[in-house]
Design a protein around this motif. Sequence first.
Motif, mmCIF file in Angstrom:
data_model
loop_
_atom_site.group_PDB
_atom_site.id
_atom_site.type_symbol
_atom_site.label_atom_id
_atom_site.label_comp_id
_atom_site.label_asym_id
_atom_site.label_seq_id
_atom_site.Cartn_x
_atom_site.Cartn_y
_atom_site.Cartn_z
ATOM 1 N N ALA A 1 0.828 -1.202 0.000
ATOM 2 C CA ALA A 1 0.000 0.000 0.000
ATOM 3 C C ALA A 1 0.866 1.257 0.000
ATOM 4 C CB ALA A 1 -0.934 -0.006 1.203
ATOM 5 N N GLU A 2 1.926 1.251 0.783
ATOM 6 C CA GLU A 2 2.821 2.413 0.835
ATOM 7 C C GLU A 2 3.463 2.658 -0.524
ATOM 8 O OE1 GLU A 2 6.783 4.026 3.248
ATOM 9 O OE2 GLU A 2 5.883 2.094 3.772
ATOM 10 N N PHE A 3 3.879 1.597 -1.190
ATOM 11 C CA PHE A 3 4.512 1.738 -2.503
ATOM 12 C C PHE A 3 3.517 2.291 -3.522
ATOM 13 C CE2 PHE A 3 6.043 0.071 -6.626
ATOM 14 C CZ PHE A 3 7.325 0.602 -6.608
ATOM 15 N N ILE A 4 2.296 1.805 -3.493
ATOM 16 C CA ILE A 4 1.273 2.305 -4.421
ATOM 17 C C ILE A 4 0.995 3.786 -4.161
ATOM 18 C CG2 ILE A 4 -1.161 2.109 -5.079
ATOM 19 C CD1 ILE A 4 -0.897 -0.933 -4.483
ATOM 20 N N ARG A 5 0.911 4.164 -2.912
ATOM 21 C CA ARG A 5 0.705 5.584 -2.579
ATOM 22 C C ARG A 5 1.843 6.441 -3.123
ATOM 23 N NH1 ARG A 5 -1.162 3.698 2.456
ATOM 24 N NH2 ARG A 5 0.928 3.934 3.330
ATOM 25 N N GLU A 6 3.070 5.973 -2.957
ATOM 26 C CA GLU A 6 4.235 6.732 -3.411
ATOM 27 C C GLU A 6 4.247 6.886 -4.932
ATOM 28 O OE1 GLU A 6 7.571 4.575 -2.000
ATOM 29 O OE2 GLU A 6 7.433 5.333 0.068
ATOM 30 N N GLN A 7 3.938 5.800 -5.623
ATOM 31 C CA GLN A 7 4.073 5.774 -7.077
ATOM 32 C C GLN A 7 2.836 6.285 -7.813
ATOM 33 O OE1 GLN A 7 6.965 4.949 -8.699
ATOM 34 N NE2 GLN A 7 7.813 4.923 -6.621
ATOM 35 N N GLN A 8 1.701 6.290 -7.142
ATOM 36 C CA GLN A 8 0.456 6.806 -7.722
ATOM 37 C C GLN A 8 0.128 6.124 -9.063
ATOM 38 O OE1 GLN A 8 0.798 11.106 -7.806
ATOM 39 N NE2 GLN A 8 0.493 11.257 -5.613
ATOM 40 N N PHE A 9 0.066 4.806 -9.034
ATOM 41 C CA PHE A 9 -0.271 4.055 -10.240
ATOM 42 C C PHE A 9 -1.698 4.343 -10.675
ATOM 43 C CE2 PHE A 9 3.114 1.429 -8.361
ATOM 44 C CZ PHE A 9 3.977 1.363 -9.448
ATOM 45 N N ASP A 10 -1.879 4.420 -11.970
ATOM 46 C CA ASP A 10 -3.224 4.616 -12.516
ATOM 47 C C ASP A 10 -4.014 3.319 -12.511
ATOM 48 O OD1 ASP A 10 -3.141 7.480 -13.449
ATOM 49 O OD2 ASP A 10 -1.404 6.697 -14.520
ATOM 50 N N VAL A 11 -3.342 2.217 -12.856
ATOM 51 C CA VAL A 11 -4.002 0.910 -12.929
ATOM 52 C C VAL A 11 -3.069 -0.138 -12.322
ATOM 53 C CG1 VAL A 11 -4.956 -0.878 -14.442
ATOM 54 C CG2 VAL A 11 -5.298 1.541 -15.001
ATOM 55 N N ILE A 12 -3.650 -1.047 -11.546
ATOM 56 C CA ILE A 12 -2.892 -2.123 -10.910
ATOM 57 C C ILE A 12 -3.622 -3.430 -11.164
ATOM 58 C CG2 ILE A 12 -2.011 -3.021 -8.729
ATOM 59 C CD1 ILE A 12 -2.373 -0.006 -7.740
ATOM 60 N N ALA A 13 -2.920 -4.399 -11.732
ATOM 61 C CA ALA A 13 -3.472 -5.736 -11.960
ATOM 62 C C ALA A 13 -2.857 -6.691 -10.939
ATOM 63 C CB ALA A 13 -3.164 -6.210 -13.372
ATOM 64 N N LEU A 14 -3.697 -7.482 -10.294
ATOM 65 C CA LEU A 14 -3.239 -8.406 -9.265
ATOM 66 C C LEU A 14 -3.720 -9.818 -9.581
ATOM 67 C CD1 LEU A 14 -4.151 -6.243 -6.125
ATOM 68 C CD2 LEU A 14 -1.928 -6.377 -7.281
ATOM 69 N N GLN A 15 -2.866 -10.797 -9.238
ATOM 70 C CA GLN A 15 -3.217 -12.205 -9.414
ATOM 71 C C GLN A 15 -3.046 -12.932 -8.080
ATOM 72 O OE1 GLN A 15 -0.246 -11.178 -11.540
ATOM 73 N NE2 GLN A 15 -1.856 -9.903 -12.470
ATOM 74 N N GLU A 16 -3.630 -14.129 -7.986
ATOM 75 C CA GLU A 16 -3.689 -14.897 -6.730
ATOM 76 C C GLU A 16 -4.256 -14.031 -5.612
ATOM 77 O OE1 GLU A 16 -0.429 -17.410 -5.528
ATOM 78 O OE2 GLU A 16 -0.069 -18.083 -7.584
ATOM 79 N N VAL A 17 -5.362 -13.387 -5.912
ATOM 80 C CA VAL A 17 -6.044 -12.519 -4.957
ATOM 81 C C VAL A 17 -7.069 -13.372 -4.222
ATOM 82 C CG1 VAL A 17 -7.370 -10.395 -4.673
ATOM 83 C CG2 VAL A 17 -5.686 -10.579 -6.518
ATOM 84 N N ASN B 1 -11.062 -10.405 1.671
ATOM 85 C CA ASN B 1 -10.597 -10.340 0.285
ATOM 86 C C ASN B 1 -9.332 -9.485 0.247
ATOM 87 O OD1 ASN B 1 -10.482 -8.860 -2.478
ATOM 88 N ND2 ASN B 1 -11.876 -10.569 -2.856
ATOM 89 N N TYR B 2 -8.272 -10.044 -0.288
ATOM 90 C CA TYR B 2 -6.971 -9.373 -0.255
ATOM 91 C C TYR B 2 -7.025 -7.989 -0.886
ATOM 92 C CZ TYR B 2 -1.958 -8.590 -1.068
ATOM 93 O OH TYR B 2 -0.687 -8.055 -1.103
ATOM 94 N N ALA B 3 -7.694 -7.857 -2.023
ATOM 95 C CA ALA B 3 -7.767 -6.556 -2.692
ATOM 96 C C ALA B 3 -8.504 -5.546 -1.825
ATOM 97 C CB ALA B 3 -8.443 -6.692 -4.054
ATOM 98 N N TYR B 4 -9.569 -5.982 -1.170
ATOM 99 C CA TYR B 4 -10.322 -5.083 -0.292
ATOM 100 C C TYR B 4 -9.471 -4.647 0.899
ATOM 101 C CZ TYR B 4 -13.776 -3.433 3.064
ATOM 102 O OH TYR B 4 -14.455 -2.675 3.987
#
Length: 272
Positions: A24-40, A70-73
């Motif tokens: 979560a910290e990395f996503i906040r820092e990088q401000q990604f527009d779209v993130i795809a996740l697997q094995e969620v 749910n991991y994404a949640y």
Amino acid sequence: MKIMTLNVHAWMETDQLRKIEDLAEFIREQQFDVIALQEVNQSKGEEALSAAALDRFVPAEPETVVRQDNYAYVLLQKLGVPYYWTWIPVHTGFVKYDEGLAILSRTPITTAFSEYVSVIRDYENYRTRKIVGVKAEIGAEESWFVSGHFGWWSDEEEPFRGQWDAAQTKLDTLKELPVFIMGDFNNVAEIRNEGYDYVIEKGWHDLYAAAIVKDDGATVTKAIKGWDDNKSKLRIDYIFSSRALQAKFCHVVMNGIRGEVVSDHFGVAVEL
């Protein structure tokens, strides 16, 4: 536009909550527009989330039940930054989980879909595979973003080639807009005449290959499930584009160098 993909190995990691916080910290820092996740993953017996908790959730399948762990949640709660998102269950994972795919988008998701890519469609069989996709406007252009977790080239029951053919049939219907498909492909880039070459031959563009700045690209560096005897650096996680684009950079992330290690896979991040 900044995009990331990561196989999160959800709830199978030691110190899992700390690793979710690191991601979560990395996503906040990088401000990604779209993130795809697997094995969620989510626990099959966990209580379902309320409609109020799913205000930014866009279902890709009817009657999807999203549960409290749910991991994404959970990631989104730690993130504290509003993302629109979708998630689908694909098959039973590690006996007790609904294992699935997720996509997070900073801008509203206007459409979401799911599609089987495996011939096998038995929920209790790990060879059952799907893709999930969303349409969202990033910048001034709408695009499709698709997350997938595919099987192995030489699998006798569910070879990658057939799964990619099924995915291609769906993806071809989307190509009036740019399409980005990303995820864990379970095919090594350096092995010729297998899955990676097959995707390229079908007209897809590896954003790593075209990046101005990049690293070695390896996303698996040890033995993991499915690669039990591995002792090499493997590039098996990708972001492919339907159009020839040059990325400003393509970096391996969540690898202890760019972001903490949070999974048995490292992620891939691209800026266009």
